[in-house]
Design a protein around this motif. Structure first.
Motif, PDB file in Angstrom:
ATOM      1  N   THR A  55       0.817  -1.214   0.000  1.00  7.03           N
ATOM      2  CA  THR A  55       0.000   0.000   0.000  1.00  7.03           C
ATOM      3  C   THR A  55       0.848   1.259   0.000  1.00  7.03           C
ATOM      4  O   THR A  55       0.521   2.237  -0.690  1.00  7.03           O
ATOM      5  CB  THR A  55      -0.937   0.002   1.224  1.00  7.03           C
ATOM      6  OG1 THR A  55      -1.784  -1.157   1.167  1.00  7.03           O
ATOM      7  CG2 THR A  55      -1.801   1.249   1.243  1.00  7.03           C
ATOM      8  N   ALA A  56       1.942   1.247   0.724  1.00  2.14           N
ATOM      9  CA  ALA A  56       2.791   2.436   0.780  1.00  2.14           C
ATOM     10  C   ALA A  56       3.355   2.770  -0.603  1.00  2.14           C
ATOM     11  O   ALA A  56       3.369   3.933  -1.024  1.00  2.14           O
ATOM     12  CB  ALA A  56       3.926   2.226   1.783  1.00  2.14           C
ATOM     13  N   GLU A  57       3.826   1.744  -1.305  1.00  2.00           N
ATOM     14  CA  GLU A  57       4.331   1.978  -2.656  1.00  2.00           C
ATOM     15  C   GLU A  57       3.211   2.433  -3.585  1.00  2.00           C
ATOM     16  O   GLU A  57       3.396   3.353  -4.393  1.00  2.00           O
ATOM     17  CB  GLU A  57       4.974   0.708  -3.218  1.00  2.00           C
ATOM     18  CG  GLU A  57       6.379   0.456  -2.720  1.00  2.00           C
ATOM     19  CD  GLU A  57       7.063  -0.664  -3.485  1.00  2.00           C
ATOM     20  OE1 GLU A  57       6.727  -0.869  -4.676  1.00  2.00           O
ATOM     21  OE2 GLU A  57       7.926  -1.333  -2.897  1.00  2.00           O
ATOM     22  N   ALA A  58       2.057   1.789  -3.494  1.00  5.67           N
ATOM     23  CA  ALA A  58       0.925   2.174  -4.352  1.00  5.67           C
ATOM     24  C   ALA A  58       0.549   3.628  -4.118  1.00  5.67           C
ATOM     25  O   ALA A  58       0.237   4.368  -5.065  1.00  5.67           O
ATOM     26  CB  ALA A  58      -0.257   1.249  -4.087  1.00  5.67           C
ATOM     27  N   ASN A  59       0.562   4.070  -2.864  1.00  7.97           N
ATOM     28  CA  ASN A  59       0.244   5.465  -2.559  1.00  7.97           C
ATOM     29  C   ASN A  59       1.288   6.419  -3.140  1.00  7.97           C
ATOM     30  O   ASN A  59       0.950   7.497  -3.643  1.00  7.97           O
ATOM     31  CB  ASN A  59       0.149   5.659  -1.045  1.00  7.97           C
ATOM     32  CG  ASN A  59      -1.110   5.046  -0.459  1.00  7.97           C
ATOM     33  OD1 ASN A  59      -2.062   4.725  -1.177  1.00  7.97           O
ATOM     34  ND2 ASN A  59      -1.122   4.864   0.848  1.00  7.97           N
ATOM     35  N   LEU A  60       2.567   6.029  -3.058  1.00  8.36           N
ATOM     36  CA  LEU A  60       3.626   6.858  -3.633  1.00  8.36           C
ATOM     37  C   LEU A  60       3.429   7.001  -5.136  1.00  8.36           C
ATOM     38  O   LEU A  60       3.532   8.106  -5.693  1.00  8.36           O
ATOM     39  CB  LEU A  60       4.991   6.236  -3.343  1.00  8.36           C
ATOM     40  CG  LEU A  60       6.182   6.938  -4.010  1.00  8.36           C
ATOM     41  CD1 LEU A  60       6.391   8.335  -3.422  1.00  8.36           C
ATOM     42  CD2 LEU A  60       7.454   6.104  -3.867  1.00  8.36           C
ATOM     43  N   TYR A  61       3.124   5.893  -5.807  1.00  8.71           N
ATOM     44  CA  TYR A  61       2.970   5.939  -7.258  1.00  8.71           C
ATOM     45  C   TYR A  61       1.715   6.701  -7.654  1.00  8.71           C
ATOM     46  O   TYR A  61       1.701   7.400  -8.679  1.00  8.71           O
ATOM     47  CB  TYR A  61       2.940   4.517  -7.821  1.00  8.71           C
ATOM     48  CG  TYR A  61       4.192   3.724  -7.528  1.00  8.71           C
ATOM     49  CD1 TYR A  61       5.410   4.357  -7.249  1.00  8.71           C
ATOM     50  CD2 TYR A  61       4.184   2.327  -7.513  1.00  8.71           C
ATOM     51  CE1 TYR A  61       6.558   3.639  -6.973  1.00  8.71           C
ATOM     52  CE2 TYR A  61       5.327   1.605  -7.247  1.00  8.71           C
ATOM     53  CZ  TYR A  61       6.504   2.265  -6.964  1.00  8.71           C
ATOM     54  OH  TYR A  61       7.647   1.541  -6.684  1.00  8.71           O
ATOM     55  N   GLU A  62       0.667   6.593  -6.850  1.00  9.41           N
ATOM     56  CA  GLU A  62      -0.531   7.379  -7.148  1.00  9.41           C
ATOM     57  C   GLU A  62      -0.235   8.873  -7.033  1.00  9.41           C
ATOM     58  O   GLU A  62      -0.697   9.680  -7.854  1.00  9.41           O
ATOM     59  CB  GLU A  62      -1.694   7.006  -6.222  1.00  9.41           C
ATOM     60  CG  GLU A  62      -2.933   7.845  -6.520  1.00  9.41           C
ATOM     61  CD  GLU A  62      -4.165   7.447  -5.737  1.00  9.41           C
ATOM     62  OE1 GLU A  62      -5.197   8.147  -5.863  1.00  9.41           O
ATOM     63  OE2 GLU A  62      -4.122   6.438  -4.991  1.00  9.41           O
ATOM     64  N   LYS A  63       0.532   9.253  -6.029  1.00 12.29           N
ATOM     65  CA  LYS A  63       0.892  10.669  -5.909  1.00 12.29           C
ATOM     66  C   LYS A  63       1.692  11.123  -7.125  1.00 12.29           C
ATOM     67  O   LYS A  63       1.456  12.208  -7.667  1.00 12.29           O
ATOM     68  CB  LYS A  63       1.696  10.910  -4.627  1.00 12.29           C
ATOM     69  CG  LYS A  63       2.111  12.368  -4.462  1.00 12.29           C
ATOM     70  CD  LYS A  63       2.898  12.600  -3.177  1.00 12.29           C
ATOM     71  CE  LYS A  63       3.346  14.059  -3.070  1.00 12.29           C
ATOM     72  NZ  LYS A  63       4.115  14.312  -1.826  1.00 12.29           N
ATOM     73  N   ASN A  64       2.648  10.304  -7.551  1.00 11.47           N
ATOM     74  CA  ASN A  64       3.394  10.613  -8.772  1.00 11.47           C
ATOM     75  C   ASN A  64       2.446  10.806  -9.945  1.00 11.47           C
ATOM     76  O   ASN A  64       2.574  11.760 -10.729  1.00 11.47           O
ATOM     77  CB  ASN A  64       4.361   9.469  -9.101  1.00 11.47           C
ATOM     78  CG  ASN A  64       5.735   9.617  -8.467  1.00 11.47           C
ATOM     79  OD1 ASN A  64       6.736   9.729  -9.148  1.00 11.47           O
ATOM     80  ND2 ASN A  64       5.784   9.609  -7.139  1.00 11.47           N
ATOM     81  N   ALA A  65       1.508   9.885 -10.100  1.00 11.14           N
ATOM     82  CA  ALA A  65       0.579   9.920 -11.229  1.00 11.14           C
ATOM     83  C   ALA A  65      -0.299  11.160 -11.197  1.00 11.14           C
ATOM     84  O   ALA A  65      -0.530  11.807 -12.226  1.00 11.14           O
ATOM     85  CB  ALA A  65      -0.283   8.657 -11.227  1.00 11.14           C
ATOM     86  N   ARG A  66      -0.808  11.510 -10.028  1.00 11.50           N
ATOM     87  CA  ARG A  66      -1.662  12.690  -9.889  1.00 11.50           C
ATOM     88  C   ARG A  66      -0.868  13.979 -10.119  1.00 11.50           C
ATOM     89  O   ARG A  66      -1.346  14.910 -10.771  1.00 11.50           O
ATOM     90  CB  ARG A  66      -2.280  12.722  -8.482  1.00 11.50           C
ATOM     91  CG  ARG A  66      -3.407  11.722  -8.238  1.00 11.50           C
ATOM     92  CD  ARG A  66      -3.790  11.733  -6.765  1.00 11.50           C
ATOM     93  NE  ARG A  66      -4.955  10.913  -6.461  1.00 11.50           N
ATOM     94  CZ  ARG A  66      -6.162  11.399  -6.142  1.00 11.50           C
ATOM     95  NH1 ARG A  66      -6.346  12.711  -6.071  1.00 11.50           N
ATOM     96  NH2 ARG A  66      -7.166  10.590  -5.865  1.00 11.50           N
ATOM     97  N   ASP A  67       0.335  14.022  -9.581  1.00  5.94           N
ATOM     98  CA  ASP A  67       1.118  15.255  -9.614  1.00  5.94           C
ATOM     99  C   ASP A  67       1.555  15.597 -11.038  1.00  5.94           C
ATOM    100  O   ASP A  67       1.486  16.752 -11.459  1.00  5.94           O
ATOM    101  CB  ASP A  67       2.328  15.100  -8.700  1.00  5.94           C
ATOM    102  CG  ASP A  67       3.036  16.421  -8.440  1.00  5.94           C
ATOM    103  OD1 ASP A  67       2.370  17.469  -8.458  1.00  5.94           O
ATOM    104  OD2 ASP A  67       4.253  16.408  -8.218  1.00  5.94           O
ATOM    105  N   LEU A  68       2.028  14.588 -11.782  1.00 10.69           N
ATOM    106  CA  LEU A  68       2.568  14.852 -13.113  1.00 10.69           C
ATOM    107  C   LEU A  68       1.545  15.523 -14.015  1.00 10.69           C
ATOM    108  O   LEU A  68       1.876  16.439 -14.772  1.00 10.69           O
ATOM    109  CB  LEU A  68       3.045  13.548 -13.752  1.00 10.69           C
ATOM    110  CG  LEU A  68       3.717  13.707 -15.122  1.00 10.69           C
ATOM    111  CD1 LEU A  68       5.071  14.381 -14.991  1.00 10.69           C
ATOM    112  CD2 LEU A  68       3.850  12.358 -15.832  1.00 10.69           C
TER     113      LEU A  68
END
Length: 791
Positions: A681-694
């Motif tokens: 979950t921690a990694e998934a949350n990090l990648y979601e933030k990357n995806a949203r931010d870009l």
């Protein structure tokens, strides 16, 4: 809908970390198969060539694999290399239960160039080529010209139940040694979250279109990690160096450190394995991938660990911190560069093509020719030290982007320091801003004519079809002595999966040695794309050519004011809205496609085009609608302001509903793919933030690159763009009522805080499957909006 209620609801949403809850979407129904069709009338099918040699039997030997530990391959694949097992699997993926109707045979290249042939032998269709991608191109030719079946991004129509016979032998030779594909930025704006299945589809598409020189950057962070770990850097030091997965492109190019990180080890392990599969598949089809080389980007603690090193700090801008660049004159530069390529070759093999751009969107410390020449020699020496056959593939982007710095003396110094046969230049933006024609064709270096077209992965119907149809031939023909050693063509867009017609047009230059007749091409394209002739669709495509595809020289297509931070200005910050055509002319094409929907509505490719043209019409209408509520505000006309601001919100809601009918326009797919890359979950949350931010801010809430990668996607409109506008309208409305002065900075500050909360949120599950009938939704919107936009 009650628009006033929508505004109030959105304002309430702005006060929380996320917008409204998840929306359920139903999966789209499958499409019926295409009917059998006769060969394309009027197509440029070649008659048998009197002097052409018969094909030789297929050799039993397969192409040598270049997995770790394999020996280096020549610059171009051996002429006799066909990987039978890979081609059988390829035919099965493309032709399904019709795969057994095809046979493969090897033929030699002609004058060193790739060649394919297509013919019928009793009940079998024979696909001949000198390598896998030539065989694939023969299949593509057959599917398009005989079956009216065009495979593009996202569309893979079924073959006819009975395959049409090949009436005469077809023979094609490409005039181009190299057919380049991809931009550093594509690996993030489009490919950041791809798994092997999606990569397999892309490699098949590349082969079908004759691409033989793909940029291959996946998994490079694992190489960097091994190199710097071996040099003694700690995990903590490298955590302050590696960025998040959505930002690798700019990390690789030496623009940023650490943003979106720290990078989990699981990512490096999985993507190293993914890169090995990508390279094996590309090479087995006869492609020569381009891998990166060292350009001097080092961890922030490098100077502390190596106190005598010549390290300088440089800043890309946009609010990011400085990065450290090792000067090429430092002895460590060559040793690290050699170590980098040796490590990379052990992991991935090599085709001796290396991408390196030492000053991507950064200016060198001096314009002194002697310095630039010495620097160039050192960069090349760092490649050749590990691989004496190294060929430096350099993007020409900096010569356009920083044209005021890169005068002819500077460019000459940089290029002439490397032997002509050890460097290839990518003229990155040939269709709009070529550099080759002001540098004496790169002073004798081989170079490639490219179409850049897209910036940021933004969604806009736009392009320069006439430049693409005639530009490559005009540059490379004998009539243009100034073209020097033009050796190929390519695609260097920042984002893919948009404007498929324009990209198909560009790729159709691969197998022709003349300019493309655009009028005839459009007729053929409409038939191939939709599987049947339709006069309304054919005429619509000619109107699209004279409107959205007759674009100017701006960097990318026009966007819509709806994706901008709320403003009363027509020219929003980072969002361009100027059109190169009259919006009403596009409405005429829209009307024709709506009329064609009764016949073509079941075709998947047609549905995509119908939705995309509708989206563009509505996106264009947002600007005049904006100016109506702006005028009402200036005139303190509350009734008119409510009417037009309500209509603006309703337009955004309608666009979201329209886009929810197609998988290509769903935010949920982007975020869902990102989360699936995480091991926990921690990694998934990090990648979601990357995806949203870009795709929103690009950086932090003060980022100067916000909206650079904006997307008109369902889910992004209703949860991000619409609430911003709703809050703004509520604020403006209050100012009209009270007569208070509008303080834009105050509104912007609150909106930026809310945007940052949205980027960091993980509490919404966005739909990943489309819902609704695209044709029915378009017809309803046509009835509502055509009286408003056809003016």
């Amino acid at each position: 809908m009650n628009v006033r209620r929508c505004i109030v609801g959105a304002v309430l949403a702005l006060s929380s970390a996320a917008a409204a809850g998840p929306m359920a979407r139903a999966a789209a129904s499958p499409l019926p198969g295409a009917s059998a069709a006769s060969p394309l009338p009027g197509a440029s099918a070649a008659s048998p060539l009197p002097g052409a040699s018969a094909a030789s039997p297929l050799p039993g030997a397969s192409a040598a694999s270049l997995l770790p530990g394999a020996s280096a391959a020549p610059l171009l694949r051996p002429a006799s290399s066909l990987d039978l097992s890979e081609l059988r699997a390829f035919l099965q993926r493309i032709a399904g239960d019709k795969a057994s109707s095809f046979e493969v045979a090897w033929i030699p290249p002609e004058h060193g160039k790739d060649v394919f042939e297509l013919e019928q032998r009793r009940s079998k269709i024979i696909l001949k080529g000198n390598n896998g991608l030539s065989v694939a191109s023969a299949l593509q030719y057959y599917l398009r010209n005989y079956c009216h079946c065009l495979i593009t991004w996202g569309e893979h129509p079924a073959l006819p139940s009975v395959l049409p016979p090949v009436s005469q032998r077809v023979h094609r030779v490409t005039p181009y040694t190299y057919r380049y594909y991809l931009n550093y930025c594509t690996f993030n704006y489009s490919m950041a979250w791809w798994d092997w299945n999606r990569w397999q589809q892309e490699i098949d598409w590349m082969a079908l279109n004759g691409i033989n020189m793909p940029l291959a950057l996946t998994g490079e962070e694992a190489i960097w990690d091994e190199v710097y770990t071996d040099m003694g850097f700690t995990r903590e030091e490298l955590d302050r160096f590696f960025c998040g997965p959505a930002y690798f492109s700019w990390f690789w190019m030496g623009n940023i450190d650490a943003w979106g990180g720290p990078l989990p080890a699981h990512w490096m392990v999985t993507h190293k394995a993914l890169q090995q599969k990508i390279l094996q598949a590309e090479r087995s089809m006869g492609m020569t991938p381009v891998l990166p080389a060292f350009t001097g980007h080092v961890p922030p603690s490098f100077a502390s660990r190596f106190p005598g090193a010549k390290v300088k700090k440089t800043n890309w801008g946009a609010g990011f911190d400085d990065v450290c660049i090792l000067d090429p004159s430092d002895p460590l530069f060559e040793s690290i560069g050699r170590k980098f390529i040796e490590t990379q070759t052990r992991a991935y093999g090599t085709d001796h093509l290396y991408s390196a751009d030492s000053f991507n969107e950064n200016v060198p410390p001096t314009n002194d020719s002697a310095y630039l020449s010495a620097m160039s020699k050192k960069v090349y020496a760092s490649m050749a030290g590990a691989d004496p056959a190294a060929v430096w593939v350099m993007q020409g982007w900096m010569f356009h982007y920083n044209a005021s710095f890169w005068g002819q003396p500077q460019i000459q110094a940089l290029l002439r320091a490397v032997p002509d046969d050890q460097m290839i230049l990518l003229d990155l933006y040939s269709e709009s801003h070529p550099v080759w024609n002001r540098t004496d064709a790169y002073y004798g270096k081989p170079w490639i004519w490219n179409m850049l077209h897209n910036f940021g992965g933004n969604i806009s119907l736009w392009g320069r079809m006439s430049a693409v149809a005639g530009g490559p031939h005009a540059a490379g023909s004998g009539a243009s002595a100034a073209s020097g050693k033009m050796a190929g063509i390519g695609l260097t867009m920042e984002g893919i999966e948009q404007n498929p017609a324009l990209y198909q047009l560009m790729l159709d230059n691969v197998w022709t040695d003349s300019a493309i007749d655009l009028h005839a091409w459009l007729d053929a394209y409409a038939l191939q794309r939709y599987g049947q002739y339709n006069e309304q669709a054919r005429r619509a495509w000619h109107l699209l050519d004279s409107t959205v595809y007759d674009g100017g020289l701006g960097e990318g297509g026009p966007e819509s004011i709806i994706v901008a931070r709320p403003t009363t200005d027509v020219w929003a910050d980072r969002v361009r809205t100027k059109l190169d055509y009259k919006p009403r002319d596009l409405v005429r094409a829209w009307s024709m496609l709506v009329a064609a929907s009764d016949s073509l509505g079941a075709n998947d490719a047609f549905q995509y085009d119908l939705v995309d043209v509708t989206r563009q019409v509505l996106a264009n209408y947002a600007t005049p609608l904006q100016q109506k509520w702006v005028l009402a505000y200036l005139q303190h006309d509350l009734s008119a302001f409510d009417r037009y601001s309500d209509a603006f919100i309703a337009l955004m809601s309608d666009m979201d509903s329209l886009l929810s009918t197609r998988k290509e326009f769903l935010l949920g797919r982007w975020i869902g793919d990102a989360r699936r890359c995480g091991a926990d979950t921690a990694e998934a949350n990090l990648y979601e933030k990357n995806a949203r931010d870009l795709i929103t801010l690009w950086g932090d809430k003060e980022s100067g690159l916000h909206e650079y990668s904006c997307r008109q996607w369902s889910g992004l409109i209703w949860s991000f763009y619409l609430p911003r506008w709703a809050w703004y309208f509520a604020d403006v409305r209050g100012k009209i009522i009270t007569g208070a002065r509008m303080e834009t900075d105050d509104v912007d500050r609150r909106i930026r805080d809310w945007e940052w909360n949205w980027v960091n949120a993980h509490d919404i599950t966005y739909p990943e499957k489309p819902s609704g009938d695209p044709v029915a939704v378009v017809k309803a919107l046509y009835k509502k909006y055509v009286p408003l936009v056809d003016q």
